[in-house]
Design a protein around this motif. Structure first.
Motif: not given
Length: 782
Positions: A73-74, A80-88
């Motif tokens: 999942x990570x 899918x991160x577009x702004x430099x930071x990934x989130x979950x």
């Protein structure tokens, strides 16, 4: 001097009976986490937690989990991160207070690559943000697991809760505006005032929006109930909303102030929604505390590691069962030996050693240290495990309530029609007659009950939360009052889920390096003996296993590893790798290089206060039953210890046989308390159900309530709380009847008007809320 009842766990706050007067923790897991919090510099957690009761940690902190799903999942989130930071977003089990929120955020921020964490205590969610490629979420999940929290994938949000929150907020805004636009008319605004028509129209718009937003909820439920020939309290609520709204439209068209109830419509709708939201808040909060079935086999994989949907399993399909995984279908072991637990199926806690070619029942748990290669013997649709997981719950029906509502609605309708006809005949004024009829329908709405009963449910749930009991369904309370028969499962319910070490002093006498080696052998094992040893070691404070030790297992015999100095440490059956002491009962031997260091003895332990609670319940007139899949001699022994009549104790039961027994004795008066998958069908047959929170986590999502800790003392408080709630509701109902009779009299006399209705409605609600609050001001009996 403290009594047993005064002992609260220093970490979780649950009541426990100490083995020694100096004991401060209810289990080794709590002792371990308390020391870990202190060593990590997170002592502020306890200041934030206060007196809040949380779940005992038990062996959760010691059992490693498979976080392959989290790594995948990570990875997807990073792509899918577009702004430099990934989130979950992740679900969290174990959040119960602001201290938990603070602790989770602090632990994540200490993880390399972490940016920020946002925790929502309800419904148990955490949003993580990190630098892609620089943060190990699996390591973070393992870290918080040691603090007693479990992470899982996010399921569907509670649609009902979200619906109530949105509707209630909007209706509150509509109600305030409707009152603001109606107030000038009550203060004497003339009809020929330039803005009079605009104010009335604005109030009507607010009322219309309130009906569409909130009233539609009650109207829809009332219509669905009528179609199913079921009456419930939403019917008179819907009738009141519709009557007041249609009458107000008529008053606006006829320019008759006596028919304008626009503000009443909006306020009444808001109050009813707020009451319903309050009623669902506690149960929704308690439903979201746990991840549910922690061992749910939704990600079965084939021998090559590829995902295998459950529906695709057919006889002959080969698949992997990793450690800690529930085996979904009846299967045959293909390679190597294995160790499985059948506790959730037949109640027997003893592990089973399976050799290649051996058959494994659906629902068995792989408690070994290596994956098992299995061949399915049946389809997923034919699996007993599927049936136990997917047993449907039926919505509660209350025949007496249906009869009362039928009579109530009939009386209101007769009074309204009688008032309309009488005033039309006597006065010859159809508008005045219509006003009388509408006022009867409006003031007869169950406003007091609509807000007071939800408050009673919420206060009752909060009262039990302070004792570590969490109610998941509001309909549970009236059903509990009818209970006269209490049925218990044995293993994990009346007895503790893990065997108890009889000679813990043996571990205390070991040298530090030996204790650490023993922890390494047991730390991440699901074997009940290993879990018991790990908890016992945790009682003496924080202890870490030896890193990078390769623990080997011989199924049915024991485990061993070789340390960096070449010493061979082992834990297993007597006379396996080390001799047992002569002339003594020994269940397991811990040794180094074949030299015994500790001979360990275990026993099944009855939950604290089980004997005294059983005696009290029987003295109070309750009939007790013991239903178990365990061996007859064990069931007879426990029944004798609890003084349960032998004719009420049943052994060697299958899940279906348990269900049949419950159905045969249930007359709407049974409470079933169990903890395993073998109790699932019996849960569907019983009137009320409860379960302890255990590591397997199989029944919390089906039970009416679940409880923390190891004591059964809560049963007395639970029954007292049900009676206290009923007393409060009866007082409110008596007031509601008196109020409705008086209000209906005013209506029929032609004395009721929109202003008086707008005053009486909130006053009656405030009074009933005060009555309920006064009843629950009584302190909990310890």
């Amino acid at each position: 001097m403290k009594t047993a009842a005064d002992h609260l766990c220093k970490h979780c706050g649950t009541h426990f009976d100490p083995l020694e007067p100096a004991d401060e923790f209810c289990c080794g897991g709590c002792s371990f986490v308390h020391q870990l919090i202190h060593d990590s510099g997170f002592d502020q957690y306890y200041n934030l937690k206060g007196a809040k009761v949380t779940a005992p940690v038990k062996s959760v902190a010691f059992q490693k989990r498979d976080y392959t799903w989290l790594t995948e999942s990570a990875h997807s989130a990073e792509l899918a991160a577009s702004n430099g930071a990934a989130s979950l977003d992740l679900a969290v089990q174990g959040i119960s207070c602001v201290g938990c929120v603070w602790l989770l955020e602090r632990v994540f921020l200490r993880t390399p690559g972490a940016l920020r964490a946002s925790v929502r205590a309800h419904p148990g969610r955490i949003r993580l943000e990190w630098n892609p490629g620089h943060c190990d979420l699996a390591a973070f999940a393992d870290s918080v697991r040691q603090f007693g929290y479990l992470l899982g994938p996010v399921g569907a949000e509670n649609a009902v809760t979200n619906e109530f929150s949105g509707r209630t907020g909007l209706c509150g805004a509509f109600a305030m505006n409707a009152m603001a636009f109606s107030l000038p008319r009550y203060l004497g605004m003339e009809h020929d005032f330039a803005l009079a028509g605009i104010f009335t129209m604005a109030a009507g718009v607010c009322a219309t929006l309130a009906v569409l937003t909130g009233g539609s909820y009650f109207i829809g439920r009332a219509i669905r109930g009528l179609r199913c020939h079921v009456l419930h309290i939403d019917l008179p609520i819907a009738a009141g909303i519709v009557a007041a709204y249609l009458g107000s439209i008529a008053g606006w068209l006829l320019n008759s102030d006596s028919l304008l109830y626009f503000d009443f419509v909006a306020v009444f709708t808001f109050l009813m929604l707020a009451g319903r939201r309050l009623q669902s808040a506690a149960v929704d909060r308690n439903r979201g505390r746990l991840l549910g079935e922690a061992l749910d086999p939704n990600s079965i994989r084939d021998p090559e590691g590829k995902p295998l949907p459950l529906a695709s399993i057919t006889p002959g399909t080969r698949f992997l069962s990793p450690p800690g995984q529930v085996i979904p279908v009846a299967s045959r072991l293909i390679e190597d030996d294995g160790t499985v637990s059948l506790e959730s199926i037949n109640g027997e806690a003893e592990p089973r050693h399976i050799t290649p070619g051996g058959r494994i029942a659906a629902g068995s748990l792989n408690i070994g240290r290596t994956p098992l290669i299995l061949e399915a013997l049946e389809t997923w649709d034919a699996s007993l495990f599927r049936r136990l997981r997917e047993s449907r719950e039926e919505e509660a029906r209350h025949p007496l309530l249906n009869r009362i509502l039928s009579a109530y609605i009939a009386i209101v309708i007769v009074l309204a029609i009688t008032g309309f006809a009488s005033w039309w005949i006597l006065s010859g004024d159809p508008a005045r007659a219509l006003q009388v009829m509408i006022s009867v329908l409006v003031v007869s709405c169950p406003c007091a009950l609509g807000v007071a009963i939800p408050l009673a449910d919420d206060l009752a749930a909060a009262r039990m939360e302070r004792r570590g009991v969490f109610v998941r369904r509001s309909v549970f309370w009236p059903r509990l009052l009818r209970v006269r028969k209490i049925l218990f499962d044995k293993t994990g319910t009346l007895t503790l889920e893990n065997p108890v070490l009889e000679n813990p002093d043996t571990l205390a006498s070991l040298k530090p390096d030996a204790r650490r080696a023993l922890l390494t052998l047991t730390f991440d094992s699901l074997h009940p003996v290993s879990r018991s040893i790990t908890e016992s070691l945790g009682n003496s404070g924080r202890l870490d296993p030896i890193p990078n030790a390769e623990v080997n297992e011989i199924p049915g015999m024991g485990v061993w590893f070789t340390d960096a100095h070449g010493a061979r440490w082992s834990l297993g059956r007597p006379d396996w790798l080390a001799p047992a002491p002569p002339n003594s009962r020994t269940d397991a031997v811990f040794a180094c290089d074949g030299i015994p260091l500790a001979a360990l003895r275990f026993r099944d332990a009855v939950r604290p206060d089980a004997v005294s609670q059983a005696a009290f319940l029987q003295k109070s007139g309750f009939s007790l039953f013991l239903l178990s899949g365990d061996r007859p001699e064990k069931v007879r022994s426990l029944a004798a210890e609890l003084d349960i009549p032998q004719q009420n104790s049943h052994a060697s039961l299958t899940p279906t046989e348990k269900e049949q027994i419950v159905r045969s004795i249930d007359r709407g008066d049974t409470l079933y308390i169990g903890d395993g998958m073998n109790d699932s069908l019996a849960f569907s047959a019983a009137s009320c159900t409860g379960t302890p929170v255990v590591d397997k986590g199989l029944l919390e999502a089906k039970a009416d309530f679940y409880f923390l800790g190891r004591s059964l003392k809560f049963l007395t408080t639970l029954l007292d709380t049900a009676r206290l709630r009923a007393k409060a509701v009866h007082r409110v109902a008596a007031f509601a009847v008196t109020y409705n009779i008086a209000a209906a009299g005013l209506c029929l006399a032609g004395l009721m008007n929109p202003l008086l209705a707008a005053i009486l409605m909130p006053l009656s609600g405030v009074f009933t809320l005060a009555v309920v609050a006064a009843h629950f001001a009584t302190p909990i009996r310890r």
